[in-house]
Each structure stands twice: as structure tokens, then as C-alpha cells.
Design a protein around this motif. Structure first.
Motif, short mmCIF file in Angstrom:
data_model
loop_
_atom_site.label_atom_id
_atom_site.label_comp_id
_atom_site.label_asym_id
_atom_site.label_seq_id
_atom_site.Cartn_x
_atom_site.Cartn_y
_atom_site.Cartn_z
N LEU A 149 0.88 -1.26 -0.02
CA LEU A 149 -0.07 -0.06 -0.19
C LEU A 149 1.08 1.33 -0.03
CD1 LEU A 149 -2.98 0.87 0.06
CD2 LEU A 149 -2.84 1.00 2.68
N SER A 150 2.08 1.21 0.41
CA SER A 150 2.97 2.39 0.68
C SER A 150 3.48 2.71 -0.79
CB SER A 150 4.10 2.18 1.59
OG SER A 150 5.16 1.21 1.03
N ASP A 151 3.53 1.72 -1.91
CA ASP A 151 4.04 1.96 -3.07
C ASP A 151 5.54 2.05 -3.29
OD1 ASP A 151 3.50 1.73 -5.98
OD2 ASP A 151 3.35 3.83 -6.21
N ARG A 152 6.29 1.76 -2.10
CA ARG A 152 7.57 2.11 -2.01
C ARG A 152 8.34 0.79 -1.87
NH1 ARG A 152 9.16 7.17 -0.45
NH2 ARG A 152 7.61 8.68 -0.45
N TRP A 153 7.72 -0.55 -1.83
CA TRP A 153 8.47 -1.79 -1.83
C TRP A 153 8.03 -2.82 -2.58
CZ3 TRP A 153 12.11 -2.45 2.07
CH2 TRP A 153 12.24 -1.47 2.89
N GLU A 154 8.67 -3.66 -3.01
CA GLU A 154 8.36 -4.92 -3.90
C GLU A 154 8.94 -5.99 -3.14
OE1 GLU A 154 8.97 -6.85 -8.35
OE2 GLU A 154 10.26 -5.00 -7.59
N LEU A 155 8.05 -7.06 -2.77
CA LEU A 155 8.31 -8.37 -2.04
C LEU A 155 8.83 -9.18 -2.98
CD1 LEU A 155 8.36 -9.94 0.45
CD2 LEU A 155 5.98 -10.57 -0.02
N VAL A 156 10.25 -9.67 -2.76
CA VAL A 156 10.75 -10.48 -3.82
C VAL A 156 11.45 -11.71 -3.62
CG1 VAL A 156 11.19 -8.49 -5.35
CG2 VAL A 156 13.02 -9.22 -3.41
N LEU A 188 0.82 12.10 6.56
CA LEU A 188 0.50 10.69 6.64
C LEU A 188 -0.99 10.16 6.09
CD1 LEU A 188 1.67 9.36 10.10
CD2 LEU A 188 2.91 9.12 7.95
N LYS A 189 -1.79 11.13 5.82
CA LYS A 189 -3.27 10.95 5.48
C LYS A 189 -3.08 10.34 3.96
CE LYS A 189 -4.84 15.53 3.81
NZ LYS A 189 -5.68 16.43 4.18
N ARG A 190 -4.11 9.69 3.57
CA ARG A 190 -3.99 9.02 2.37
C ARG A 190 -5.47 9.38 1.53
NH1 ARG A 190 0.32 5.79 1.34
NH2 ARG A 190 1.07 5.31 3.37
N LEU A 191 -6.29 9.60 2.43
CA LEU A 191 -7.76 10.10 1.85
C LEU A 191 -8.20 11.29 2.52
CD1 LEU A 191 -9.06 6.45 1.96
CD2 LEU A 191 -8.27 7.73 0.12
N ASN A 202 -4.73 -1.08 7.97
CA ASN A 202 -3.68 -1.16 6.85
C ASN A 202 -3.08 -0.13 6.56
OD1 ASN A 202 -4.17 -3.85 6.52
ND2 ASN A 202 -5.76 -3.63 5.17
N ASP A 203 -3.68 1.37 6.61
CA ASP A 203 -3.06 2.65 6.29
C ASP A 203 -1.88 2.78 7.54
OD1 ASP A 203 -4.75 3.78 4.19
OD2 ASP A 203 -6.40 2.90 5.78
N ALA A 204 -2.27 2.50 8.80
CA ALA A 204 -1.27 2.74 9.70
C ALA A 204 0.27 1.74 9.27
CB ALA A 204 -1.56 2.23 11.23
N TRP A 205 0.23 0.54 8.81
CA TRP A 205 0.94 -0.29 8.57
C TRP A 205 1.69 0.55 7.31
CZ3 TRP A 205 3.47 -4.28 10.46
CH2 TRP A 205 3.06 -4.80 11.67
N SER A 206 0.94 0.85 6.38
CA SER A 206 1.37 1.52 5.15
C SER A 206 2.39 2.76 5.57
CB SER A 206 0.34 1.91 4.31
OG SER A 206 0.90 2.41 2.99
N ASN A 207 1.87 3.62 6.42
CA ASN A 207 2.57 4.71 7.00
C ASN A 207 3.92 4.21 7.74
OD1 ASN A 207 0.39 6.33 6.45
ND2 ASN A 207 -0.28 6.35 8.59
#
Length: 394
Positions: A42-49, A323-326, A335-340
Motif C-alpha cells: 500500500l505504501s507503493d515503496r516496496w516490492e516483495l521479492v 500521513l493521510k492517504r484520503l 492497513n493505512d497505519a502499516w502503510s505509514n
């Protein structure tokens, strides 16, 4: 109260590319593995590889395939994973440790020695000696080490921290925090021989509930107020089905500056789910927040009506708007807290990769020192309870 003008803030820096993430533990059916991965995505900063999801080869392979990992990046043990990923030109930037407590230290050491950053579940480990060893290794390697006290990454938890730092409450007079669940109320009857590893001292340490969710409550209290916990008096209880360790704890706290507080925690509190709540009383006002209603923060002064602040209000501070997404009115949650959390960790690691200085003004994710504080808290609570509630230094 903060003024109502929309604040000017610095957004998080853009990344040139997504960071590469590895996962140890958290295989098929694991809630904690799923929520780590969801936050990272959700952060759009990681790729699980890459991953070593299980010590069982067949389960590890099945889990890796379920996570859509390349076959040559599915491992059956953490040591092989650390060695192989460190040798790859496209190796992972950080590893998530989502395994039972007793395995955290050997796994972390394998990756730290190879210069790979670490994101570890809480509690950090089962003994202060082990925790101090990790701190020594971090000083030697210089890796970033994050600990997943995720609730402090809710936007309104940051609002509490900003308001207190700005003096909105004045001198802090008392701090009360509680965390109630009910899933362990009838654990033996429901789980039979398949009771969780947390009830095995060899895996979970000397505490069950205090180590599992009490550490979340303790971290939130210190994070929000900025006060270091100095001493406590603990009383452990088993109020649900029989267990080898406590499912409930009542703890008196003393923070620096002789600020009193309480911490109550139970996983045998019927009718509750994840009821984490904090109330901070200052000489001027009260702040109150509940994790199950994370968008709402209550502010009240003596003799005046309570004021409800919501995430996205113009009266909220810089950290909240960052930190807000919406927009306000579109609910955010765990999930947003984890994304933060994963966003801030990524910002720190990306800065390291660029050779740029750390940004403590921009990120506030829980680090190894927060993990150490959690271990100190648990050990002090265990000692205090064994001594009949004697006040014990943390």
C-alpha cells in the motif's frame, strides 16, 4: 487548540524505484505476514521479492509460490536467504522478521552482518541480554532496524504527539493506557493441543499477554507523551481458562518527572477485540484516543465541552497531513497505519542509499531503542509480579 489554517508541510521524498523486501516467516495463513505485506504494498515503496516463509521445505515453497516469488528466491532457512540475497546485485534492501520471539535474534543477526536492514516484529526478543547484543551489532553494522509497533503510525497518534510537544496540554499530570482482547479467554478449550507458541516460555519468553500486547500499550504511552518509563509495579493474573502464564495484567507506571500512570491489559476480556485506548491528562486539558476508532481524537478542557478532532481536519498538524492517504470523511484504518510505517522506513533506507543524511524531522518509525524499551518493560513487569508487585526500575 491548533489554528484552523491548513498547514504547510514537506511531503515525503519521491523514490527513484521501489525498494526490495524479503520476508522470513509469515507463510500461508499467517495474519502477521499478510499485514506486513499489505502495508508494504500500500505504501507503493516496496516490492516483495524473496522469502523463507517456513522451516518446512514444502510449506516454504508453497508459501513462496502463493506470494508469487521467483523460484530461485524461495528459501528454506534464513541463513541461506541472507547469504544468497547479500550476494545478488539485485538483493533485498530489508528483511521482515515475522516469526516467534525466540527466533528474532539469530535471524536478525544473519541479515545485519550482511548489511541488510531489518524490520522486526515485537517484542524484539525474550531477554535484555539478547536485545543488548542486537544493539551492539547495530552500532557495528550501521543498519536501520525498525520494530513493528504499528499503532504509533496511525495519523491521530501523531496528532497526540504533536499537540503534547506544542504544549497544548501543559505539564503532563497522568497517563492511562489499556489494551483489551478476548481471544484467549477460553484458549485451552478452543485450541486444545494446538495452543499458540506464545504460551511456551521457550518460544514466547516469561510473559504471555504483557509481552504480546502490553508492549504495544507501553510503547504508545511513551511515544505519544515523549516521556520515558522509569519504574512500575505489576500484578499478573489468569482470569480465563488455565494457562502457564498471565492473560491479564494490571500495572502502575511511573514516568520521568515523577508522572504517574496505569497500564491495564488482558486477552481474556469478554466482548473485546483490539481495544487499545489511551488517555493523557495535562494541567490544561485531556487527550483521548482509541485504536478501534482511529480517525477520532478527543480534546477537552476543564468546564468545557469535548472537542472531536478527526483525521484530515484542517486543525490537525503537519505529521497528520503528511500521513493521510484520503480526504476527511473517507475512513482509514489499520492497513493505512502499516502503510505509514513502511513509508517512513522506506524514506529512511532510501536516504541511506542516496548517501543523504537521516531525517528525524520527517520520520518517526519505532526503532531498535523502542524495541529495547519493550524488552526492559516486560522484564521489569515479570520481576515486579514475582516480588508481589514491588516497584521495579525499568
Amino acid at each position: 487548540m491548533p489554528d484552523t489554517t491548513f498547514p504547510v508541510f514537506t511531503p515525503f521524498p519521491q523514490q527513484r524505484e521501489r525498494l526490495k523486501l524479503g520476508l522470513v516467516g509469515g507463510g500461508i495463513g499467517s495474519f502477521i505476514g499478510e499485514i506486513h505485506a499489505t502495508g508494504a504494498r500500500l505504501s507503493d515503496r516496496w516490492e516483495l521479492v524473496a522469502g523463507a516463509m517456513s522451516s518446512d521445505p514444502e510449506r516454504s515453497l508453497a508459501s513462496g509460490r502463493a506470494w508469487r516469488l521467483a523460484e530461485d528466491r524461495i528459501y528454506t532457512n534464513h541463513e541461506a536467504m541472507a547469504e544468497a540475497e547479500a550476494a545478488r546485485p539485485d538483493g533485498i534492501d530489508a528483511v521482515v522478521i515475522a516469526t516467534p520471539n525466540h527466533t528474532h535474534v539469530p535471524i536478525a543477526r544473519s541479515f545485519m552482518r550482511r548489511g541488510i536492514h531489518v524490520i522486526c516484529d515485537k517484542p524484539l526478543c525474550n531477554s535484555l541480554a539478547e536485545a543488548d547484543g542486537l544493539a551492539d551489532l547495530q552500532r557495528q553494522t550501521g543498519v536501520i532496524f525498525a520494530v513493528s509497533y504499528c499503532y504509533a503510525s496511525h495519523a491521530m497518534a501523531r496528532q497526540i504527539r504533536e499537540m503534547i510537544a506544542a504544549g497544548e496540554l501543559g505539564r503532563i499530570c497522568q497517563v492511562h493506557v489499556e489494551y483489551f482482547q478476548d481471544w484467549a479467554l477460553a484458549l485451552e478449550e478452543a485450541g486444545g493441543s494446538a495452543k499458540p507458541w506464545r504460551l511456551d516460555p521457550a518460544h514466547g519468553g516469561q510473559s504471555f499477554t504483557t509481552a504480546d500486547i502490553g508492549t504495544h500499550a507501553c510503547h504508545l504511552a511513551s511515544f505519544a507523551t515523549g516521556l520515558k518509563l522509569e519504574a512500575l509495579s505489576a500484578s499478573f493474573h489468569t482470569v480465563g481458562s488455565p494457562k502457564p502464564m498471565e492473560d491479564t495484567a494490571f500495572i502502575q507506571l511511573r514516568f520521568e518527572g515523577d508522572v504517574p500512570g496505569t497500564l491495564m491489559t488482558s486477552q481474556a476480556a469478554a466482548g473485546t477485540h483490539c481495544d487499545l485506548r489511551i488517555r493523557i491528562f495535562g494541567e490544561k486539558a485531556l487527550l483521548e484516543w482509541r485504536q478501534e476508532q482511529p480517525e477520532i481524537l478527543w480534546f477537552a478542557k476543564p468546564g468545557a465541552p469535548k472537542i472531536m478532532l478527526t483525521r484530515g481536519d484542517q486543525g490537525c498538524g503537519e505529521a497528520v497531513h503528511r500521513l493521510k492517504r484520503l480526504r476527511a470523511g473517507f475512513p482509514e484504518g489499520l492497513n493505512d497505519a502499516w502503510s505509514n510505517l513502511y513509508t517512513e522506513i522506506a524514506v529512511a533506507i532510501d536516504a541511506r542509499k542516496r548517501g543523504e543524511p537521516d531525517r528525524p524531522d520527517l520520520v518517526a518509525f519505532p526503532d531498535l531503542e523502542d524495541g529495547l524499551a519493550g524488552v526492559r518493560f516486560v522484564e521489569a513487569a515479570v520481576r515486579s509480579n514475582a516480588a508481589g508487585g514491588e516497584w521495579t526500575a525499568v
